[in-house]
Enzyme design. Sequence first.
Site, short mmCIF file in Angstrom:
data_model
loop_
_atom_site.label_atom_id
_atom_site.label_comp_id
_atom_site.label_asym_id
_atom_site.label_seq_id
_atom_site.Cartn_x
_atom_site.Cartn_y
_atom_site.Cartn_z
N CYS A 2 0.75 -1.18 0.11
CA CYS A 2 0.10 -0.19 -0.12
C CYS A 2 0.87 1.20 0.01
CB CYS A 2 -0.95 -0.16 1.37
SG CYS A 2 -1.55 -1.46 1.36
N ARG A 27 2.42 0.79 -6.74
CA ARG A 27 2.36 -0.33 -5.67
C ARG A 27 1.13 -1.03 -5.97
NH1 ARG A 27 5.23 0.68 -0.79
NH2 ARG A 27 7.14 2.01 -1.27
N TRP A 74 -4.34 -2.26 -0.70
CA TRP A 74 -4.54 -3.08 -1.19
C TRP A 74 -5.02 -4.14 -0.23
CZ3 TRP A 74 -2.09 -8.20 -1.34
CH2 TRP A 74 -2.44 -9.17 -2.59
N ASN A 98 0.44 0.26 6.51
CA ASN A 98 0.92 -0.96 5.38
C ASN A 98 1.32 -1.93 6.32
OD1 ASN A 98 0.57 1.36 3.39
ND2 ASN A 98 2.70 1.48 3.03
N GLY A 99 1.07 -3.03 5.72
CA GLY A 99 1.35 -4.40 6.40
C GLY A 99 0.20 -5.15 6.93
N GLU A 479 9.49 -17.25 -16.93
CA GLU A 479 9.14 -15.61 -17.04
C GLU A 479 8.01 -15.29 -18.23
OE1 GLU A 479 9.05 -11.54 -16.66
OE2 GLU A 479 9.22 -13.33 -15.21
N LYS A 483 4.28 -13.79 -17.13
CA LYS A 483 3.96 -12.38 -17.74
C LYS A 483 2.52 -12.47 -18.25
CE LYS A 483 6.86 -9.53 -16.71
NZ LYS A 483 6.79 -10.15 -15.55
N GLU A 486 -0.05 -12.97 -15.44
CA GLU A 486 -0.35 -11.94 -14.48
C GLU A 486 -1.37 -10.73 -15.06
OE1 GLU A 486 3.26 -10.55 -12.54
OE2 GLU A 486 4.28 -10.37 -14.79
N HIS A 502 8.04 -35.67 -20.13
CA HIS A 502 7.88 -36.26 -18.69
C HIS A 502 6.66 -35.89 -18.17
CE1 HIS A 502 11.75 -38.20 -18.56
NE2 HIS A 502 12.12 -37.05 -19.13
N LYS A 604 2.96 -4.10 -6.97
CA LYS A 604 4.17 -3.80 -7.26
C LYS A 604 5.23 -4.17 -6.17
CE LYS A 604 7.02 -2.49 -10.43
NZ LYS A 604 7.45 -3.16 -11.40
#
Length: 609
Positions: A2, A27, A74, A98-99, A479, A483, A486, A502, A604
Amino acid sequence: MCGIVGIIGKQDVTVSLVEGLRRLEYRGYDSAGVATINNGRIDRRRAVGKLAALQTVLDDDPLPGTTGIGHTRWATHGAPTTANAHPHAGAHVAVVHNGIIENFADLREELMAHGITFESQTDTETIAKLISHLMNEGASPRDAFAATLKRLEGAFALAVLVDDEPDMLYAARRGSPLAIGRGDGEMFIGSDAYALAPFTNRVTYLADGDWAVVSRSGVEIFEADDTPVERPEKISDASAALVDKGEHRHFMAKEIHEQPEVIGHTLSAYIDPVARTIRLPADGIDFKAINSLTLSACGTAYYAAQIAKYWFETFARLPVEHDIASELRYRDVPYRPGGAALFISQSGETADTLAALRAAKDAGQKIGAIVNVPESTIAREADALYPTHAGPEIGVASTKAFTCQLATLACLAIAAGVQRGFIDERREQELLTALLEIPRHMAEALHMDEALKDLASNLAQARDVLYLGRGVNFPLAMEGALKLKEISYIHAEGYAAGELKHGPIALIDDDVPVIVISPPGPLFEKTVSNMQEVMARGGKCCLISTVEGLASAEKGGALWAQIPVPDSDPLLSPMVYAVPVQLLAYHAAVAKGTDVDQPRNLAKSVTVE
């Protein structure tokens, strides 16, 4: 995660609070709010959604006051609703946080036993109610704040506004970052220097565990045990200008296109282009003196670490272990005496990475930090700092920070090879020449931006997508899948091409696109063979390779799609091949109409566990 802003100003501060919050949008957040002291009482305005929704509320119902706090939230405890939006209030205070407060349920139950009621589902409201309760019991605001901090368990950053102290703010940090800014008769609090940049460049960073009393005349800082302490004031170089999208539709697109420039900046920080030698900080890791190297990070940065493992082992013959930071921190790792560890983070505030760093440091490892924010906690706690020079990255999905991490790691791996005697002068010249060509190759790869839109539109129709690669391009395959997941919300997985038979090959049918990343080189033929196994089972393959590689692969069967990439050193190619991988994901997300820059449920900077 946040964002926090606090201001003791000379005029009404609401406009400035919102401006500071706007700089923290990168963020990620789902609600926002501000509070001021208005006519001797705390008044709040809050809204669900983006800052535009909060601005509408403020336009309809202005909020005067020369001292205030603001927050972008958030959701952690409680859904994104107006009632759960910050700031939260008690009888005497408003709090932004925040947290996560881990013991909030016990504290809430304790307060309810005193007849105190709650309006939200959040852990933050518990802080406001506890401070107010202690003040009702006779404690001063300062003592109530200090006592409350001792009751809180978890990681947090706090800013607190008190109704009868109109020229005062209280702040604290434990795990989450927080900075204090000084102005001329004004004071500021922010989650980072970018939030404070429009107002001041004189910044003091609270150390972990610090709490502060901020007044119009200055700041008093205390350690966790209430001992007064001095923290240095620094002149921040964070830009006072708001980062904007320029000519691009999204920040992510802008940041993808910035990569040739920022990669050039990063390489120029580590390479003497005339002498073709690596320049590392004098206090950096002595790779000749270490016997092992541990690499750790989270998310996209972890895939950079995985690629770097190949480089350190190939160039420097240095044994490397890598692990996700959230796993590494909880393993009982038998670190070798005389070893070193590199921790990678865009923000430099990632909670799991920071915790893993501290564990490795306690175990006697020499610590290096590869971060994009040199004033961050991870940077400050490391023995050696290796900045990535990517500049502010606003899009939640990392692009330019990832490739700048790779550029920095490549320089370190080559330097390690030189120091350890496994790279001679001729080979060093070859590798550095190849590295210095990367920005040009990336710029050439960006020319395919428009051409990839049709392919990405087809990709956007898929329910599942597989990415394949070998060697350094196996982590890039993961990666690429990340991408796509997300920002487009399409299920995607990255695999080592040799693992296809496999298990994953069972997923292949004509509805599952397979993206194959394979530059010409020692592993090319094997990767193409794996791709042909897919095509033989009706799978549709898109190959990313050079013109030469594409022509060679086509001899084995018609490809569904081809993406030509400029020729580059195969070992260093992930930086170049990252461009089409990123563009594919970006255009697929645009085709689906998702929120590219702030995808759902993501933030973020992940500053809580």
